[in-house]
Motif scaffolding. Structure first.
Motif, short mmCIF file in Angstrom:
data_model
loop_
_atom_site.label_atom_id
_atom_site.label_comp_id
_atom_site.label_asym_id
_atom_site.label_seq_id
_atom_site.Cartn_x
_atom_site.Cartn_y
_atom_site.Cartn_z
N THR A 19 0.85 -1.18 0.00
CA THR A 19 0.00 0.00 0.00
C THR A 19 0.89 1.23 0.00
N LEU A 20 0.64 2.13 -0.95
CA LEU A 20 1.33 3.42 -1.00
C LEU A 20 0.35 4.47 -0.54
N CYS A 21 0.72 5.23 0.48
CA CYS A 21 -0.12 6.30 1.01
C CYS A 21 0.62 7.62 0.84
N VAL A 22 0.04 8.53 0.06
CA VAL A 22 0.64 9.85 -0.15
C VAL A 22 -0.06 10.84 0.77
N HIS A 23 0.71 11.47 1.64
CA HIS A 23 0.17 12.38 2.64
C HIS A 23 -0.03 13.78 2.05
N PRO A 24 -0.89 14.59 2.67
CA PRO A 24 -1.12 15.95 2.15
C PRO A 24 0.13 16.81 2.03
N ASP A 25 1.16 16.52 2.85
CA ASP A 25 2.38 17.33 2.78
C ASP A 25 3.31 16.89 1.65
N GLY A 26 2.91 15.87 0.87
CA GLY A 26 3.72 15.40 -0.25
C GLY A 26 4.62 14.24 0.09
N ASN A 27 4.80 13.93 1.36
CA ASN A 27 5.58 12.75 1.75
C ASN A 27 4.72 11.51 1.57
N ALA A 28 5.33 10.33 1.66
CA ALA A 28 4.59 9.10 1.42
C ALA A 28 5.02 8.01 2.40
N THR A 29 4.11 7.07 2.64
CA THR A 29 4.38 5.90 3.45
C THR A 29 4.07 4.67 2.61
N VAL A 30 4.96 3.68 2.64
CA VAL A 30 4.71 2.41 1.95
C VAL A 30 4.52 1.34 3.02
N LEU A 31 3.39 0.65 2.97
CA LEU A 31 3.14 -0.48 3.85
C LEU A 31 3.41 -1.74 3.03
N ALA A 32 4.31 -2.60 3.52
CA ALA A 32 4.73 -3.78 2.76
C ALA A 32 4.38 -5.04 3.53
N PRO A 33 4.15 -6.15 2.82
CA PRO A 33 3.91 -7.41 3.51
C PRO A 33 5.11 -7.78 4.38
N ALA A 34 4.85 -8.48 5.48
CA ALA A 34 5.92 -8.87 6.40
C ALA A 34 7.00 -9.65 5.66
N GLY A 35 8.26 -9.32 5.94
CA GLY A 35 9.39 -10.02 5.37
C GLY A 35 9.83 -9.53 4.00
N ARG A 36 9.15 -8.54 3.46
CA ARG A 36 9.50 -8.01 2.14
C ARG A 36 10.42 -6.79 2.28
N THR A 37 11.15 -6.44 1.23
CA THR A 37 11.97 -5.24 1.23
C THR A 37 11.40 -4.25 0.23
N VAL A 38 11.70 -2.99 0.45
CA VAL A 38 11.22 -1.91 -0.41
C VAL A 38 12.42 -1.09 -0.86
N SER A 39 12.55 -0.84 -2.15
CA SER A 39 13.58 0.05 -2.68
C SER A 39 12.95 1.41 -2.92
N VAL A 40 13.62 2.45 -2.46
CA VAL A 40 13.10 3.81 -2.60
C VAL A 40 14.10 4.64 -3.38
N ARG A 41 13.64 5.32 -4.41
CA ARG A 41 14.48 6.23 -5.18
C ARG A 41 13.83 7.60 -5.15
N SER A 42 14.63 8.61 -4.96
CA SER A 42 14.12 9.97 -4.85
C SER A 42 14.62 10.79 -6.04
N LEU A 43 13.72 11.54 -6.65
CA LEU A 43 14.12 12.42 -7.75
C LEU A 43 14.84 13.64 -7.17
N PRO A 44 15.87 14.15 -7.85
CA PRO A 44 16.62 15.30 -7.32
C PRO A 44 15.84 16.60 -7.46
N GLU A 45 16.13 17.53 -6.56
CA GLU A 45 15.56 18.87 -6.69
C GLU A 45 16.44 19.67 -7.64
N ASP A 46 15.84 20.60 -8.37
CA ASP A 46 16.58 21.43 -9.32
C ASP A 46 16.01 22.84 -9.22
N SER A 47 16.77 23.74 -8.65
CA SER A 47 16.26 25.10 -8.45
C SER A 47 16.01 25.83 -9.77
N ASP A 48 16.65 25.38 -10.87
CA ASP A 48 16.43 26.01 -12.17
C ASP A 48 15.17 25.52 -12.84
#
Length: 196
Positions: free
Chosen positions: A130-159
């Motif tokens: 389950t992916l839950c996106v919060h109003p502040d833009g952050n997110a929580t991933v709920l995963a089945p027991a014993g599973r792993t989750v890979s997270v990749r974040s896009l970079p910020e670019d001030s331009d």
């Protein structure tokens, strides 16, 4: 008002789910006699279905409805969100021989962690995650027991007005073993309750 987790013994009906004759929601969410145990259905925020000392289905719930046609009052809950990551874990209550009632209520604050409030948040379920996106833009991933989750974040670019640099992901990914973080989960994980 203290919130409750309802643990229900589905020993007699779970084979119907295994044979495809009923759904996990049909079996877990009703029809329960809570009056005998003096359980206020309005305080129940999640339901754990237990079979053979394990949680086989878990739901965050809402809207308990009275079910007609029984000699005593019975209620059925509506699922708000399936808590798949709890399934397979040890039930927070293990029924002993001679225990008469198939339902027990446990105060939520007696379970490890706290139940996340998913109201007003976007969520999607896929393959037990389950992916839950919060109003502040952050997110929580709920995963089945014993599973792993890979997270990749896009970079910020001030331009870039959109905040995302064209060309994709440039940050290093991180793989997290979710089972090692179960004590920090936002939804109660009943690991450690009961005995095998």
């Amino acid at each position: 008002m203290e919130e409750l987790a309802l643990v229900v013994n589905v020993r007699n009906r779970w084979p119907e789910v295994q044979r495809g004759e009923a759904t996990a929601q049909d079996v877990a969410l009703g029809d329960w006699n809570l009056e005998t145990r003096k359980i206020d259905p309005g305080r129940v925020v999640c339901v754990y279905a237990a079979h053979q000392k394990r949680i086989v289905a878990a739901f965050a719930v809402t809207n308990p409805q009275t079910v007609p046609g029984y000699p005593e009052p019975r209620v059925r809950f509506q699922a708000r969100l399936r808590l798949s990551h709890l399934e397979g874990q040890t039930s927070p209550h293990i029924w002993q021989r001679g225990e008469r009632y198939p339902v027990i209520a446990i105060p939520l604050d007696e379970l490890p962690g706290d139940l996340a409030d998913f109201e007003g948040k976007e969520h999607v379920e896929l393959a037990g995650y389950t992916l839950c996106v919060h109003p502040d833009g952050n997110a929580t991933v709920l995963a089945p027991a014993g599973r792993t989750v890979s997270v990749r974040s896009l970079p910020e670019d001030s331009d870039n007005a959109g905040g995302i640099r064209p060309g994709g992901i440039t940050k290093t990914s991180a793989t997290i073993d979710v089972s090692a973080l179960s004590d920090r989960a936002r939804v109660p994980t009943p690991t450690g309750y009961g005995h095998e």
